[in-house]
Design an enzyme around this catalytic site. Structure first.
Site, PDB file in Angstrom:
ATOM      1  N   GLU A 252       0.889  -1.169   0.000  1.00 33.76           N
ATOM      2  CA  GLU A 252       0.000   0.000   0.000  1.00 33.76           C
ATOM      3  C   GLU A 252       0.921   1.211   0.000  1.00 33.76           C
ATOM      4  OE1 GLU A 252      -1.683   2.956   0.534  1.00 33.76           O
ATOM      5  OE2 GLU A 252      -2.254   2.513   2.615  1.00 33.76           O
ATOM      6  N   CYS A 286      -2.127   9.076   2.567  1.00 30.35           N
ATOM      7  CA  CYS A 286      -1.841   8.639   1.195  1.00 30.35           C
ATOM      8  C   CYS A 286      -2.993   8.971   0.245  1.00 30.35           C
ATOM      9  CB  CYS A 286      -1.504   7.158   1.163  1.00 30.35           C
ATOM     10  SG  CYS A 286      -2.721   6.140   1.990  1.00 30.35           S
TER      11      CYS A 286
HETATM   12  P1  NAD Z   1      10.120   6.879   4.137  1.00 33.14           P
HETATM   13  O1  NAD Z   1       9.869   6.140   2.898  1.00 33.14           O
HETATM   14  O2  NAD Z   1      11.529   7.080   4.584  1.00 33.14           O
HETATM   15  O3  NAD Z   1       9.383   6.175   5.367  1.00 33.14           O
HETATM   16  C1  NAD Z   1       8.051   5.740   5.301  1.00 33.14           C
HETATM   17  C2  NAD Z   1       7.888   4.532   6.237  1.00 33.14           C
HETATM   18  O4  NAD Z   1       8.598   3.405   5.737  1.00 33.14           O
HETATM   19  C3  NAD Z   1       8.455   4.765   7.650  1.00 33.14           C
HETATM   20  O5  NAD Z   1       7.480   4.376   8.577  1.00 33.14           O
HETATM   21  C4  NAD Z   1       9.690   3.882   7.770  1.00 33.14           C
HETATM   22  O6  NAD Z   1       9.826   3.288   9.049  1.00 33.14           O
HETATM   23  C5  NAD Z   1       9.431   2.818   6.743  1.00 33.14           C
HETATM   24  N1  NAD Z   1      10.671   2.378   6.096  1.00 33.14           N
HETATM   25  C6  NAD Z   1      11.594   3.174   5.511  1.00 33.14           C
HETATM   26  N2  NAD Z   1      12.588   2.423   5.001  1.00 33.14           N
HETATM   27  C7  NAD Z   1      12.295   1.125   5.273  1.00 33.14           C
HETATM   28  C8  NAD Z   1      12.927  -0.126   4.999  1.00 33.14           C
HETATM   29  N3  NAD Z   1      14.072  -0.212   4.306  1.00 33.14           N
HETATM   30  N4  NAD Z   1      12.336  -1.257   5.445  1.00 33.14           N
HETATM   31  C9  NAD Z   1      11.165  -1.206   6.120  1.00 33.14           C
HETATM   32  N5  NAD Z   1      10.502  -0.056   6.392  1.00 33.14           N
HETATM   33  C10 NAD Z   1      11.056   1.095   5.970  1.00 33.14           C
HETATM   34  O7  NAD Z   1       9.436   8.285   3.938  1.00 33.14           O
HETATM   35  P2  NAD Z   1       9.161   9.464   4.902  1.00 33.14           P
HETATM   36  O8  NAD Z   1       9.986  10.631   4.501  1.00 33.14           O
HETATM   37  O9  NAD Z   1       9.158   9.056   6.341  1.00 33.14           O
HETATM   38  O10 NAD Z   1       7.640   9.719   4.473  1.00 33.14           O
HETATM   39  C11 NAD Z   1       7.323  10.380   3.287  1.00 33.14           C
HETATM   40  C12 NAD Z   1       6.856   9.486   2.201  1.00 33.14           C
HETATM   41  O11 NAD Z   1       6.386   8.250   2.710  1.00 33.14           O
HETATM   42  C13 NAD Z   1       5.662  10.141   1.527  1.00 33.14           C
HETATM   43  O12 NAD Z   1       6.044  10.730   0.334  1.00 33.14           O
HETATM   44  C14 NAD Z   1       4.660   9.036   1.348  1.00 33.14           C
HETATM   45  O13 NAD Z   1       4.639   8.595   0.028  1.00 33.14           O
HETATM   46  C15 NAD Z   1       5.167   7.887   2.141  1.00 33.14           C
HETATM   47  N6  NAD Z   1       4.247   7.455   3.176  1.00 33.14           N
HETATM   48  C16 NAD Z   1       3.121   6.849   2.763  1.00 33.14           C
HETATM   49  C17 NAD Z   1       2.221   6.391   3.698  1.00 33.14           C
HETATM   50  C18 NAD Z   1       0.958   5.723   3.271  1.00 33.14           C
HETATM   51  O14 NAD Z   1       0.022   5.684   4.043  1.00 33.14           O
HETATM   52  N7  NAD Z   1       0.890   5.154   2.093  1.00 33.14           N
HETATM   53  C19 NAD Z   1       2.476   6.579   5.043  1.00 33.14           C
HETATM   54  C20 NAD Z   1       3.666   7.214   5.443  1.00 33.14           C
HETATM   55  C21 NAD Z   1       4.560   7.634   4.479  1.00 33.14           C
END
Ligand code: NAD
Length: 481
Positions: A252, A286
């Site tokens: 997702e 999202c």
């Molecule tokens: P990010 O991609 O760094 O982190 C998003 C989430 O992914 C965090 O909770 C983090 O713990 C997890 N994560 C990151 N790297 C990981 C890995 N290698 N393995 C497992 N989990 C991992 O991004 P961010 O800067 O924290 O958030 C911004 C972006 O994240 C946004 O542009 C958005 O697209 C996305 N986001 C989407 C949702 C959603 O509901 N779809 C929720 C939160 C963030």
């Protein structure tokens, strides 16, 4: 503001039914004032190994537990979480900055996910296929096994709830890594399940460096499904890792939701509801409506009403009873948002309100409205995931649909119209997993939620939601020999 009567919970690992600590820790901050509110234990490799072992054992027990009994335990945990709603809501407002009124609704929504899935778990029917005499063909669905789940920080309670609910209701065990910024929602969920009598090892929580945890868990053969909610870039890398081990994924991912406003609606009313919905959770959703394509006849009135509503919002501490919008969840988001605004302005977009970080402590970014933003601006392709709206005008529905579909994402889209012909065209032509007409609600427990294109694949919710957590087994039984 309410007195802070609810303490932030101690953050611990939950492995095999035991609460554990670790040698290394990371700070957990309150984004409203940047003060430290807790310490996050960083799981060790030995503890991860232990989590896999106990989750395998937990799977053996839970998958052989009658669906009715599984459902009873999930419903009891949900009852406890409803009872503890205020305590949970205060914790998640503290760690995420979310306005407390939204946190209360989030806790209830999380409980609804558990309740829906608990009921659906009793209806994972197979089928009997007509066959020749003396042979039976049965198709049954069985739980897939131990699931590695990763939930993000934007909904600290309902996002983990969705992942845990799907796994447990299907008879799977789960190792969940919640977001490092917002661990308390999952702690409260684990406490409720422990009190409800969930057998040890069925649900496990680990915290730490995300890449270290996913890099350890996903290659393990005991992990039979990877379920992730978060950004497309991380989702892509986890999918590649999982595919090397032939492990299926449920992804997702991000969105960049368009809203098409046709010329047959009340511009002012739609402007007001759009502004409120856009700034919910500081735009960190999202499905957050971001790209507004408004028919040119309605455009001036829509813009007036949208900006007026945004400027009336109270931005402040998440625990404030009258706060409409809190800070963004972590400091890293501020620079991303500023870059998107600056780039849009450099390319000719107009800044109508907001546009920068608020002075003082806390990760506050002003609720921001841009208009007449050209298509080549970064914000038209990159999901802002923050409190920024783009209001552009369109000459026709055809143009609106073309612009709406012009991004790599396909999660949610919205439209406002009273015309059945318009609705028919939207249903046929919009490239999304979720289309909402005359409402900005995109996801409820009863309906399947998920994306197309770069927004991922698989569905959560509805009766489709549990399918990913099961395998299909075909049984041929010859009775003659
Ligand atoms: P990010 O991609 O760094 O982190 C998003 C989430 O992914 C965090 O909770 C983090 O713990 C997890 N994560 C990151 N790297 C990981 C890995 N290698 N393995 C497992 N989990 C991992 O991004 P961010 O800067 O924290 O958030 C911004 C972006 O994240 C946004 O542009 C958005 O697209 C996305 N986001 C989407 C949702 C959603 O509901 N779809 C929720 C939160 C963030």
């Amino acid at each position: 503001m309410k007195p802070e009567t609810h303490a932030y919970p101690k953050i611990q690992l939950f492995i095999g039914g035991k609460w554990l600590d670790s040698k290394e820790h990371l700070p957990v901050l309150n984004p409203s004032d940047e003060n430290q509110i807790g310490l996050l234990p960083v799981v060790s490799e030995d503890q991860l190994d232990c989590a896999v072992t106990v989750a395998e054992e937990g799977f053996r027990v839970w998958s052989r537990t009658a669906p009715l009994e599984r459902s009873r335990i999930i419903l009891e945990a949900s009852r406890l979480m409803r009872q503890r709603c205020e305590e949970i809501a205060q914790s998640i407002s503290l760690e995420s900055g979310k306005p407390i009124r939204q946190s209360r609704l989030e806790v209830i929504r999380g409980c609804e996910f558990f309740e829906w899935d608990a009921a659906e778990g009793q209806r994972l029917y197979g089928r009997v296929i007509p066959s020749a005499p003396h042979i039976r063909y049965l198709v049954i669905r069985q739980p897939i096994g131990c699931v590695a789940s990763f939930s993000p920080w934007n909904f600290p309670m309902s996002q983990p709830a969705r992942k845990i609910a799907g796994a447990l209701a299907s008879g799977c065990s789960v190792i969940l890594k919640p977001a490092e910024q917002t661990p308390a929602g999952s702690i409260h969920i684990a406490r409720a399940f422990q009190d409800a009598g969930l057998p040890p090892g069925v649900m496990n929580l680990v915290f730490g460096q995300p890449a270290d945890i996913s890099g350890y868990l996903i290659p393990r053969e005991e992990i039979r499904l990877v379920a992730f909610t978060g950004s497309t870039s991380v989702g892509r890398s986890l999918t590649m890792l999982a595919s090397a081990h032939m492990t299926p994924v449920l992804m997702e991912l991000g969105g960049h939701a368009p809203v098409i406003v046709c010329d047959d609606v009340d511009a002012q009313d739609v402007g007001v509801v759009s502004a409120i919905r856009k700034m919910r959770n500081a735009g960190q959703v999202c499905t957050s409506p971001t790209r507004f394509y408004v028919h040119e006849r309605l455009y001036p009135d829509f813009v007036d009403s949208f900006v007026h509503q945004v400027e009336a919002m109270k931005v402040g501490n998440g625990r404030g009873e009258d706060t409409d919008m809190g800070p963004v969840a972590h400091s890293g988001r501020l620079k991303v948002l500023q870059d998107l605004v600056d780039d849009a302005r450099e390319r000719g977009g107009k800044l109508l309100t907001g546009g920068s970080r608020r002075q003082g402590s806390g990760y506050f970014f002003e609720p921001t409205v841009l208009s007449e933003v050209p298509d080549d601006a970064k914000i038209m392709k990159v999901e802002p995931f923050g409190p920024i709206a783009v209001l552009n005008s369109i000459p026709s529905l055809d143009e609106g649909i073309e612009m709406a579909n012009s991004v790599p994402y396909g999660l949610a889209a919205y439209a406002f119209t009273h015309s059945a012909a318009n609705v028919d065209q939207l249903i046929n032509e919009m490239e999304v997993g979720n289309l909402s007409i005359n409402t900005l609600e995109a996801s409820v427990p009863e309906t399947p939620f998920g994306g197309v294109k770069a927004s991922g694949y698989g569905r959560e919710g509805g009766d489709e939601g549990l399918l990913h957590y099961t395998i299909v087994k075909n049984v041929m039984h010859s009775i003659g020999i």
